[in-house]
Design a protein around this motif. Structure first.
Motif, PDB file in Angstrom:
ATOM      1  N   ALA C 158       0.866  -1.205   0.000  1.00 50.40           N
ATOM      2  CA  ALA C 158       0.000   0.000   0.000  1.00 50.40           C
ATOM      3  C   ALA C 158       0.887   1.234   0.000  1.00 50.40           C
ATOM      4  CB  ALA C 158      -0.876  -0.018   1.259  1.00 50.40           C
ATOM      5  N   PHE C 159       1.850   1.216   0.877  1.00 46.89           N
ATOM      6  CA  PHE C 159       2.674   2.420   1.031  1.00 46.89           C
ATOM      7  C   PHE C 159       3.401   2.723  -0.293  1.00 46.89           C
ATOM      8  CE2 PHE C 159       4.800   5.626   3.229  1.00 46.89           C
ATOM      9  CZ  PHE C 159       6.139   5.594   2.913  1.00 46.89           C
ATOM     10  N   LEU C 160       3.981   1.657  -0.906  1.00 47.16           N
ATOM     11  CA  LEU C 160       4.762   1.888  -2.133  1.00 47.16           C
ATOM     12  C   LEU C 160       3.881   2.440  -3.241  1.00 47.16           C
ATOM     13  CD1 LEU C 160       7.255  -1.117  -2.392  1.00 47.16           C
ATOM     14  CD2 LEU C 160       7.717   1.324  -2.162  1.00 47.16           C
ATOM     15  N   THR C 161       2.680   1.839  -3.354  1.00 51.74           N
ATOM     16  CA  THR C 161       1.798   2.308  -4.447  1.00 51.74           C
ATOM     17  C   THR C 161       1.471   3.766  -4.224  1.00 51.74           C
ATOM     18  OG1 THR C 161       0.816   0.130  -4.041  1.00 51.74           O
ATOM     19  CG2 THR C 161      -0.167   1.469  -5.738  1.00 51.74           C
ATOM     20  N   THR C 162       1.020   4.106  -2.990  1.00 50.95           N
ATOM     21  CA  THR C 162       0.610   5.517  -2.768  1.00 50.95           C
ATOM     22  C   THR C 162       1.813   6.437  -2.930  1.00 50.95           C
ATOM     23  OG1 THR C 162       1.037   5.066  -0.445  1.00 50.95           O
ATOM     24  CG2 THR C 162      -1.251   4.970  -1.186  1.00 50.95           C
ATOM     25  N   ARG C 163       2.991   5.995  -2.445  1.00 48.37           N
ATOM     26  CA  ARG C 163       4.174   6.876  -2.536  1.00 48.37           C
ATOM     27  C   ARG C 163       4.508   7.120  -4.000  1.00 48.37           C
ATOM     28  NH1 ARG C 163       6.156  10.308  -0.144  1.00 48.37           N
ATOM     29  NH2 ARG C 163       8.302   9.871  -0.666  1.00 48.37           N
ATOM     30  N   THR C 164       4.421   6.036  -4.832  1.00 51.26           N
ATOM     31  CA  THR C 164       4.749   6.228  -6.253  1.00 51.26           C
ATOM     32  C   THR C 164       3.833   7.288  -6.840  1.00 51.26           C
ATOM     33  OG1 THR C 164       5.002   3.835  -6.153  1.00 51.26           O
ATOM     34  CG2 THR C 164       5.261   4.855  -8.306  1.00 51.26           C
ATOM     35  N   ALA C 165       2.573   7.181  -6.469  1.00 53.03           N
ATOM     36  CA  ALA C 165       1.625   8.177  -7.016  1.00 53.03           C
ATOM     37  C   ALA C 165       1.944   9.544  -6.430  1.00 53.03           C
ATOM     38  CB  ALA C 165       0.210   7.767  -6.641  1.00 53.03           C
ATOM     39  N   HIS C 198       0.213  21.692 -17.915  1.00 45.52           N
ATOM     40  CA  HIS C 198      -0.121  20.283 -18.206  1.00 45.52           C
ATOM     41  C   HIS C 198       0.611  19.361 -17.241  1.00 45.52           C
ATOM     42  CE1 HIS C 198      -2.278  21.476 -21.776  1.00 45.52           C
ATOM     43  NE2 HIS C 198      -1.248  22.279 -22.117  1.00 45.52           N
ATOM     44  N   LEU C 199       1.909  19.680 -17.073  1.00 47.01           N
ATOM     45  CA  LEU C 199       2.717  18.848 -16.162  1.00 47.01           C
ATOM     46  C   LEU C 199       2.108  18.910 -14.759  1.00 47.01           C
ATOM     47  CD1 LEU C 199       5.245  17.217 -16.698  1.00 47.01           C
ATOM     48  CD2 LEU C 199       6.607  19.075 -15.697  1.00 47.01           C
ATOM     49  N   LEU C 200       1.762  20.120 -14.381  1.00 42.92           N
ATOM     50  CA  LEU C 200       1.173  20.335 -13.042  1.00 42.92           C
ATOM     51  C   LEU C 200      -0.084  19.465 -12.896  1.00 42.92           C
ATOM     52  CD1 LEU C 200       1.475  22.135 -10.541  1.00 42.92           C
ATOM     53  CD2 LEU C 200       0.063  23.864 -11.654  1.00 42.92           C
ATOM     54  N   THR C 201      -0.948  19.563 -13.912  1.00 43.97           N
ATOM     55  CA  THR C 201      -2.213  18.814 -13.845  1.00 43.97           C
ATOM     56  C   THR C 201      -1.927  17.315 -13.770  1.00 43.97           C
ATOM     57  OG1 THR C 201      -2.926  20.505 -15.383  1.00 43.97           O
ATOM     58  CG2 THR C 201      -4.459  18.714 -14.942  1.00 43.97           C
ATOM     59  N   ALA C 202      -1.032  16.900 -14.681  1.00 44.39           N
ATOM     60  CA  ALA C 202      -0.726  15.454 -14.687  1.00 44.39           C
ATOM     61  C   ALA C 202      -0.260  15.014 -13.291  1.00 44.39           C
ATOM     62  CB  ALA C 202       0.400  15.205 -15.711  1.00 44.39           C
ATOM     63  N   GLY C 203       0.613  15.827 -12.675  1.00 41.76           N
ATOM     64  CA  GLY C 203       1.139  15.445 -11.347  1.00 41.76           C
ATOM     65  C   GLY C 203       0.009  15.329 -10.336  1.00 41.76           C
ATOM     66  N   VAL C 204      -0.834  16.349 -10.332  1.00 40.87           N
ATOM     67  CA  VAL C 204      -1.918  16.351  -9.323  1.00 40.87           C
ATOM     68  C   VAL C 204      -2.851  15.158  -9.550  1.00 40.87           C
ATOM     69  CG1 VAL C 204      -4.033  17.576  -8.712  1.00 40.87           C
ATOM     70  CG2 VAL C 204      -1.835  18.805  -8.847  1.00 40.87           C
ATOM     71  N   VAL C 205      -3.167  14.917 -10.856  1.00 45.73           N
ATOM     72  CA  VAL C 205      -4.123  13.832 -11.159  1.00 45.73           C
ATOM     73  C   VAL C 205      -3.534  12.494 -10.695  1.00 45.73           C
ATOM     74  CG1 VAL C 205      -5.036  12.513 -13.103  1.00 45.73           C
ATOM     75  CG2 VAL C 205      -5.361  14.991 -13.001  1.00 45.73           C
ATOM     76  N   PHE C 209      -5.234  10.028  -8.030  1.00 47.84           N
ATOM     77  CA  PHE C 209      -5.635   8.643  -8.350  1.00 47.84           C
ATOM     78  C   PHE C 209      -4.958   7.665  -7.396  1.00 47.84           C
ATOM     79  CE2 PHE C 209      -6.811   9.502 -13.087  1.00 47.84           C
ATOM     80  CZ  PHE C 209      -7.961  10.169 -12.632  1.00 47.84           C
ATOM     81  N   GLY C 210      -3.639   7.917  -7.123  1.00 51.27           N
ATOM     82  CA  GLY C 210      -2.916   6.974  -6.253  1.00 51.27           C
ATOM     83  C   GLY C 210      -3.567   6.920  -4.874  1.00 51.27           C
ATOM     84  N   LYS C 211      -3.797   8.090  -4.303  1.00 49.38           N
ATOM     85  CA  LYS C 211      -4.307   8.133  -2.932  1.00 49.38           C
ATOM     86  C   LYS C 211      -5.727   7.571  -2.869  1.00 49.38           C
ATOM     87  CE  LYS C 211      -2.235  10.033   0.503  1.00 49.38           C
ATOM     88  NZ  LYS C 211      -1.028   9.394   1.070  1.00 49.38           N
ATOM     89  N   SER C 212      -6.526   7.875  -3.898  1.00 46.78           N
ATOM     90  CA  SER C 212      -7.927   7.429  -3.849  1.00 46.78           C
ATOM     91  C   SER C 212      -8.090   6.052  -4.478  1.00 46.78           C
ATOM     92  CB  SER C 212      -8.806   8.438  -4.626  1.00 46.78           C
ATOM     93  OG  SER C 212      -8.559   9.704  -4.103  1.00 46.78           O
ATOM     94  N   ALA C 213      -7.056   5.372  -4.756  1.00 46.62           N
ATOM     95  CA  ALA C 213      -7.122   3.989  -5.266  1.00 46.62           C
ATOM     96  C   ALA C 213      -8.004   3.916  -6.493  1.00 46.62           C
ATOM     97  CB  ALA C 213      -7.677   3.073  -4.171  1.00 46.62           C
ATOM     98  N   GLN C 214      -7.850   4.908  -7.444  1.00 42.68           N
ATOM     99  CA  GLN C 214      -8.596   4.816  -8.689  1.00 42.68           C
ATOM    100  C   GLN C 214      -7.983   3.743  -9.583  1.00 42.68           C
ATOM    101  OE1 GLN C 214     -11.589   6.431  -9.229  1.00 42.68           O
ATOM    102  NE2 GLN C 214     -11.128   6.511  -7.054  1.00 42.68           N
ATOM    103  N   LEU C 215      -8.481   3.635 -10.786  1.00 41.68           N
ATOM    104  CA  LEU C 215      -8.225   2.421 -11.565  1.00 41.68           C
ATOM    105  C   LEU C 215      -6.799   1.890 -11.563  1.00 41.68           C
ATOM    106  CD1 LEU C 215     -10.314   1.633 -14.752  1.00 41.68           C
ATOM    107  CD2 LEU C 215      -9.699   0.316 -12.748  1.00 41.68           C
ATOM    108  N   PRO C 216      -5.862   2.655 -12.078  1.00 37.34           N
ATOM    109  CA  PRO C 216      -4.621   1.860 -12.146  1.00 37.34           C
ATOM    110  C   PRO C 216      -4.099   1.463 -10.771  1.00 37.34           C
ATOM    111  CG  PRO C 216      -4.298   4.140 -12.925  1.00 37.34           C
ATOM    112  CD  PRO C 216      -5.688   4.039 -12.436  1.00 37.34           C
ATOM    113  N   PHE C 217      -4.489   2.212  -9.726  1.00 38.31           N
ATOM    114  CA  PHE C 217      -3.819   1.957  -8.430  1.00 38.31           C
ATOM    115  C   PHE C 217      -4.748   1.280  -7.432  1.00 38.31           C
ATOM    116  CE2 PHE C 217      -0.342   4.485  -9.735  1.00 38.31           C
ATOM    117  CZ  PHE C 217      -0.840   5.602 -10.398  1.00 38.31           C
ATOM    118  N   SER C 218      -5.928   0.748  -7.895  1.00 38.63           N
ATOM    119  CA  SER C 218      -6.933   0.324  -6.906  1.00 38.63           C
ATOM    120  C   SER C 218      -6.428  -0.820  -6.035  1.00 38.63           C
ATOM    121  CB  SER C 218      -8.193  -0.140  -7.670  1.00 38.63           C
ATOM    122  OG  SER C 218      -8.483   0.850  -8.639  1.00 38.63           O
TER     123      SER C 218
END
Lengths: 186, 100, 627, 309
Positions: C158-165, C198-205, C209-218
């Motif tokens: 869990a930690f690694l996935t969220t940290r990567t995001a 764009h970079l900013l948006t991509a980073g935030v998105v 997604f990572g924190k909220s366990a959306q699709l790629p990171f669920s």
């Protein structure tokens, strides 16, 4: 005549010399040497030095007799009665002396000897005496001192007893105790 | 004639040398040396007679050689006596303390 | 004024840290202290929500650490504080299982503090710090029973996935600085220059997604279920999982600044809602089912953020917090009592403990989206916002709603049946059940169930418009007349259908084709995919670099060392062979010459005479030859 | 100056020497008889000569492993040395070999007796003769140096080694008069090298005749003859060295020489009888410690005289 005399004496001298080392008996060797040396004295006389020749003969006679005494004293087989060979490295000695003789002979024969310069004086003895006492005085003195040193050295070496043996450990004895009697003032 | 005398001297010298080299006894070695000196005397006398009779140098050499012979005799017998008295040996081979 | 805000943040943080640092001494009083701190925090939260204080402090050069409670933040703080209080009360009831109470309550308070700072932060660095503390607290809490290896492994995943995001946030911060937003103020982020936006948006998105366990990171949420139930309830249902959605809601201006930002987020949210819903339906473990449903519900929030429905998203978030917290606490109670969370084994659990069963039923029905309950209203608002965007989004959302009804009913079907005779075989498979529910567990369940039902009032237009004004997006589309009854009809029909299918014999599968069922049961193979796509290449890369490091760098070092050694050897050999040998040779020759020099000294007189004779002869020859 | 010896003189000289020796022997025998109380008849005088015949006929004894060659050489050396020594002695005007180095020659020939006696001692391979030989050497070492200095004194006085010159140099005053030490030493040495009288140590009776002990027959005869010949030669040499040679108022040269020689012989025979035997080690001490310095000083006198003249 002198040539004949020279030849005789030369042959006698060489045979005497050879005999010295061939004889078994030491006495014979000694007197062979004496004969050889007397012949050398003769040669010297023949060469016009009568005084030196006769002196040589005189000295040699006494020397050889003393040598005979020492020979008898030290040699194990003075009379040569027991077959004993007191020789070593015969071949090496022979080769070396042969080579030396060949070298000397070659030198003598091949060297271009100069002619005679001046003639001999009437009295050669006087000439020798004058030289020795004259310009060769240094030689005479040196020889004199050498002889003195020899006399002292030989005596010291030969005498086995030192001054402590004769006069006591702290050299206090008035009269030395020598094995043989005699001695001045006794 | 000079060559003959010198040949005689050389002969005497060589025989003396042979004797000195081949004999073991100290006294015999001394006899060898005596012969060598005799050779020298003969040579000196001959050279004096045939080359320079006017000067007495030849005679002085002979006198020196005779003295040398006397000294050699004296010292030889002194040393022999000393060695004999201390070591009871009379052959040169036995006294080889100076061996390297 | 601003002191209130600092206090709001300081109370949970200091209390948590104190509890953590004192270690085992405060284990006995820890639950009471925790609940007290949570209550104080709730009070402060309500006060700050009413007063809307604002505070800021210098943090770095030119960058301040600002906190402000605006409409969105107010709602969020109250929700967080309330759910935290409820969960801490519940965990006080379960204190014999959570033996290290000090550490547990400390971490929970720490997490609450971090969450409060996240929702009130106005500058990116402060948000980042809080975000990181949340991640760390989540790791610590998932791996609370660290003596069991599978829990620590789950915590790590869990930690690694969220940290990567989370790296996305750092990327965003960088892009913001580069893009000219030097003060890193959240509201000003949308104004970043040129491509940096764009970079900013991509980073935030990505971070969201990572924190909220959306699709790629669920898949990390499924592994997070190893945590104790109260943790699942607070972190992985109500707050932390929703933090991502909150971030998107907060930065919806940024999403609109880029053409692709909004639609991407919307479609991802919709897809997650639908697919994770299907995955939830296929689960046999109650907590896995609830985790999958959390992902899909958050999907709705993300859909709302993507389509600009900030108020809808907030409503959905609030309602979902209450519903899911209740469900998780109920599951936790049953786990505490029966020692299992497998649905077949939980048959008749609701009948055994009526209070728990009633709360569970209420929340489950709310989750199913049946009118007039909370989620139904919130979901319609989200679908209204989605319908404003595009019909396809609306259809997908509706389908997702139907699927949520299916899995809720499936859970209910198992729990409400009579307790079969051989039920005891299924008990105590995961923990040693205590066969009782402590009195402290009951009130939080009831409160949360009440909230889940009460929040249905959001359906009323007046309440929703008040919420829109509070949040600051008055012109948000509200559900039209036909949308509410339609969603209701869909939900009811789906629920009835599910109940029928479930009722026809034990274990009939909702999904016909076995392959699809197995795919859904395995969380859509997400973890497998992540593993094959990310983990294995990274490991391979790591191994490659390790090998490279070993072979090339170490190799070079070893080779240098070996070269030095060989050079030394060479030097030694040359020294020994060369110099020493030379010296020895000289010594040897000197010795040999010395020995040779000694040979002529035979001590034999006649040989000396011979040598003399030869010497003189040579001398004379030399003399003659020279003359 | 004595004229060089012609061939006949080579024969006359030994004959004269033999005659002298026989005369000395007979007078010695007469003296023996008279001391023994027997009448001094010619028969007594002739008695020693009878021994000659006895020795010639006697069967010579041989000792085991004797060194015959050296023995014979030793025995022959004594007489030959005497004869060769007298070769340089001038009789009045006549001399056999007028050598420049006459004195040195006489000394060399006298030194030969050393070799002769030692060989005679070594020859028979017997202890006592060998001891006799060693005794003669000891005695030789004793008397040789004083003798040499005595001869040198005479030679220095005459500034020449030629015996004739020495005799001629004594016209004014005999050397015996102002070189008495040298003369006395010389006489003693003559007795010494002919091992007679006090110096009979090498042939002493305590070692059974010493050198003469093992000799028998001809060897003994030769040795005895050599002994008396040496005595005669020594006394003959004394005349030209110290007694002015042939000079004399009335009689011819050789007559005076003969007279003086007979006088010296008589003196020596008397001395041989009167002086007791002297052991060699005592005499060597006396000779080296007293005689050598005396003779050196003695030589200094003529040297100074010659330098002053």
């Amino acid at each position: 005549m002198t040539a004949a005399l020279f030849a005789v004496l030369a042959v006698l001298a060489v045979t005497g010399a050879v005999l010295v080392f061939r004889c078994a008996s030491m006495a014979r060797a000694t007197f062979a040497l004496l004969a050889s040396l007397v012949c050398v004295g003769g040669e010297v006389i023949l060469l016009g030095l009568p005084y030196l020749g006769v002196v040589t003969v005189l000295m040699m006679v006494m020397e050889m007799v003393v040598m005979a005494v020492f020979m008898v004293a030290y040699m194990m087989n003075p009379a040569g009665l027991m077959p004993m060979s007191m020789v070593h490295n015969r071949r090496g000695a022979l080769t070396i002396s042969g080579v030396v003789f060949a070298g000397l002979a070659a030198g003598v024969l091949l060297a271009p000897w100069p002619g005679r310069v001046g003639t001999a004086p009437q009295d050669t003895t006087f000439q020798a005496g004058a030289a020795l006492m004259g310009d060769q005085m240094l030689t005479m003195v040196t020889l004199g001192f050498a002889l003195l040193a020899t006399m002292v050295g030989a005596t010291v070496l030969a005498v086995g007893r030192g001054r402590y043996d004769r006069f006591g450990d702290d050299l206090s004895r008035p009269r030395p105790d020598d094995p043989a009697g005699g001695g001045v003032g006794r | 004639m000079l060559e003959l005398f010198l040949l005689l001297a050389a002969a005497l010298f060589s025989v003396g040398l042979y004797g000195a080299l081949s004999q073991q006894s100290i006294v015999m070695i001394m006899m060898g040396i005596e012969l060598m000196i005799a050779g020298v005397i003969t040579a000196a006398a001959a050279l004096w007679h045939f080359l320079a009779p006017a000067a007495a140098d030849g005679q002085v050499i002979v006198v020196a050689a005779v003295v040398a012979m006397a000294v050699e005799m004296a010292m030889g017998f002194a040393v022999t006596t000393a060695v004999f008295r201390s070591r009871d040996i009379d052959t040169a081979d036995a006294a080889e303390d100076l061996k390297g | 004024m601003s002191a209130l805000l600092w206090l709001l943040a300081a109370v949970p943080l200091t209390a948590g840290t104190a509890l953590l640092l004192t270690g085992r001494r405060l284990d006995r009083p820890a639950p009471a202290l925790g609940v007290a701190a949570a209550a104080a925090t709730l009070g402060l939260a309500v006060a700050s929500a009413v007063l809307r204080p604002e505070a800021s402090a210098p943090l770095f050069a030119g960058i301040r650490a600002g906190l402000r409670v605006d409409g969105l933040s107010a709602v969020m703080t109250v929700v967080v504080a309330a759910v935290t209080l409820a969960v801490l009360v519940f965990s006080a009831g379960e204190k014999d299982r959570l033996s290290q109470g000090g550490r547990f309550h400390g971490l929970m308070l720490l997490f609450a503090g971090a969450m409060l700072i996240t929702v009130t932060a106005t500058t990116l660095p402060l948000l980042l710090m809080a975000w990181e503390v949340m991640g760390a607290a989540s790791w610590a809490l998932i791996g609370f029973w660290w003596r069991q290896p599978q829990r620590t492994r789950a915590a790590d995943t869990a930690f690694l996935t969220t940290r990567t995001a989370d790296l996305g946030l750092y990327l965003a911060a960088g892009a913001a600085l580069a893009g000219g937003v030097t003060a890193l103020d959240l509201d000003a982020l949308a104004g970043a220059r040129g491509p940096w936006v764009h970079l900013l948006t991509a980073g935030v998105v990505a971070a969201a997604f990572g924190k909220s366990a959306q699709l790629p990171f669920s898949f990390w949420l499924s592994r997070a279920m190893q945590a104790p139930s109260p943790v699942s309830a607070l972190l992985h249902a109500a707050t932390m999982a929703a933090a991502g959605a909150y971030l998107l809601l907060r930065l919806h201006a940024l999403l609109e600044a880029t053409a692709w930002g909004g639609p991407l987020v919307a479609w991802t949210g919709a897809a997650t809602a639908l697919l994770l819903g299907v995955a939830a339906a296929a689960q046999r473990d109650l907590k896995q089912l609830l985790a999958a449903s959390t992902c899909s519900q958050i999907g709705f929030m993300v859909l709302a953020a993507g389509t600009g429905g900030v108020a809808a998203g907030t409503a959905q978030l609030t309602a979902h917090a209450a519903v899911k917290a209740g469900l998780f606490l109920a599951a936790g109670a049953w786990l505490y009592a029966l020692g299992t969370k497998q649905l077949p084994a939980l048959r008749g659990a609701a009948r055994a403990w009526q209070w728990v069963g009633a709360a569970f039923t209420a929340c489950a029905l709310a989750l199913a989206g049946l009118p007039p309950l909370s989620l139904w209203a919130a979901k319609d608002e989200v679908l209204a916002a989605a319908f404003a965007q595009s019909a396809a989004l609306y259809a997908t959302g509706l389908a997702a709603a139907a699927v949520s009804a299916v899995y809720s009913v499936k859970a209910l079907w198992y729990v409400l049946r009579e307790t079969p005779g051989d039920a005891w075989q299924g008990y105590d498979t995961e923990e040693s059940g205590t066969r009782r529910v402590t009195p402290l567990m009951r009130p939080p369940l009831l409160v949360l169930a009440a909230a889940a039902v009460a929040l249905g009032v959001l359906a009323l237009p007046g309440v929703f418009s008040a919420l829109r004004d509070a949040v600051g997006t008055p012109d948000e589309p509200s559900p039209s007349a036909w949308q509410l009854p339609l969603s209701a009809a869909v939900a009811l029909s789906a629920a009835w259908l599910a109940w029928r299918i479930q009722g026809r014999g034990p274990g009939p599968r909702l999904l016909r084709p076995a392959a699809v069922r197995r795919w859904a049961a395995g969380w859509l193979g997400l973890e497998q995919a992540a593993r094959t796509l990310a983990v294995r290449p990274v490991l391979a890369l790591a191994r490659a670099t390790a090998v490279f490091d070993d072979r090339v760098v170490d190799g070079a070092v070893h080779r240098a060392a070996r070269a030095a050694l060989t050079a030394a050897g060479l030097a030694r050999r040359s020294d020994d062979g060369g110099v020493d040998a030379l010296v020895r040779a000289v010594a040897r020759t000197a010795r040999r010459l010395g020995r040779a020099a000694r040979r002529p000294q035979t001590g034999l007189l006649h040989q000396y005479y011979a040598q003399a004779a030869v010497g003189f002869a040579v001398l004379t020859l030399l003399l003659l030859s020279l003359r | 100056m004595a004229d060089a010896g012609s061939w006949p003189s080579v024969l006359v000289a030994p004959a004269a020497l033999l005659a002298l020796a026989v005369l000395a022997l007979c007078s010695d025998a007469v003296l023996d008889a008279r001391t023994a109380g027997r009448p001094a008849t010619p028969a007594a005088a002739v008695r020693p000569l009878l021994d000659v015949v006895r020795l010639l006929l006697a069967q010579p004894r041989r000792t085991p492993a004797s060194d015959a060659l050296l023995w014979r050489i030793g025995v022959l050396t004594a007489p030959t040395a005497a004869v060769l020594a007298v070769a340089v002695v001038p009789f009045g005007g006549h001399v056999v070999a007028d050598l420049e180095v006459g004195v040195v020659w006489f000394n060399a020939m006298e030194a030969l007796t050393w070799a002769g006696l030692w060989l005679a001692g070594w020859g028979p391979n017997a202890a006592l003769p060998l001891i006799g030989g060693y005794r003669f050497l000891a005695q030789g070492l004793a008397y040789e140096l004083p003798l040499m200095f005595a001869l040198i004194a005479a030679a220095v006085g005459a500034e020449s080694l030629n015996v004739g010159d020495i005799a001629a140099a004594q016209q004014g005053l005999w050397f015996a008069v102002w070189m008495p030490v040298a003369f006395a030493v010389y006489l003693a040495s003559v007795l010494a090298f002919s091992f007679l009288g006090p110096f009979g140590y090498p042939a002493g009776r305590d070692i059974a005749g010493g050198v003469l002990g093992e000799t028998s027959g001809v060897d003994r005869l030769l040795l005895q003859a050599g002994r008396w010949l040496l005595l005669a030669a020594g006394s003959a040499m004394a005349v030209p060295l110290f007694l002015g040679g042939g000079a004399g108022p009335l009689l011819p040269g050789w007559a005076w020489s003969l007279l003086k020689t007979l006088a010296v012989l008589g003196l020596l025979l008397w001395a041989r009888r009167r002086v007791p035997a002297v052991r060699a080690d005592r005499y060597v001490e006396f000779a080296w410690m007293v005689l050598i310095p005396a003779t050196i000083v003695q030589t200094l006198v003529p040297a100074l005289v010659v330098l002053r003249r």
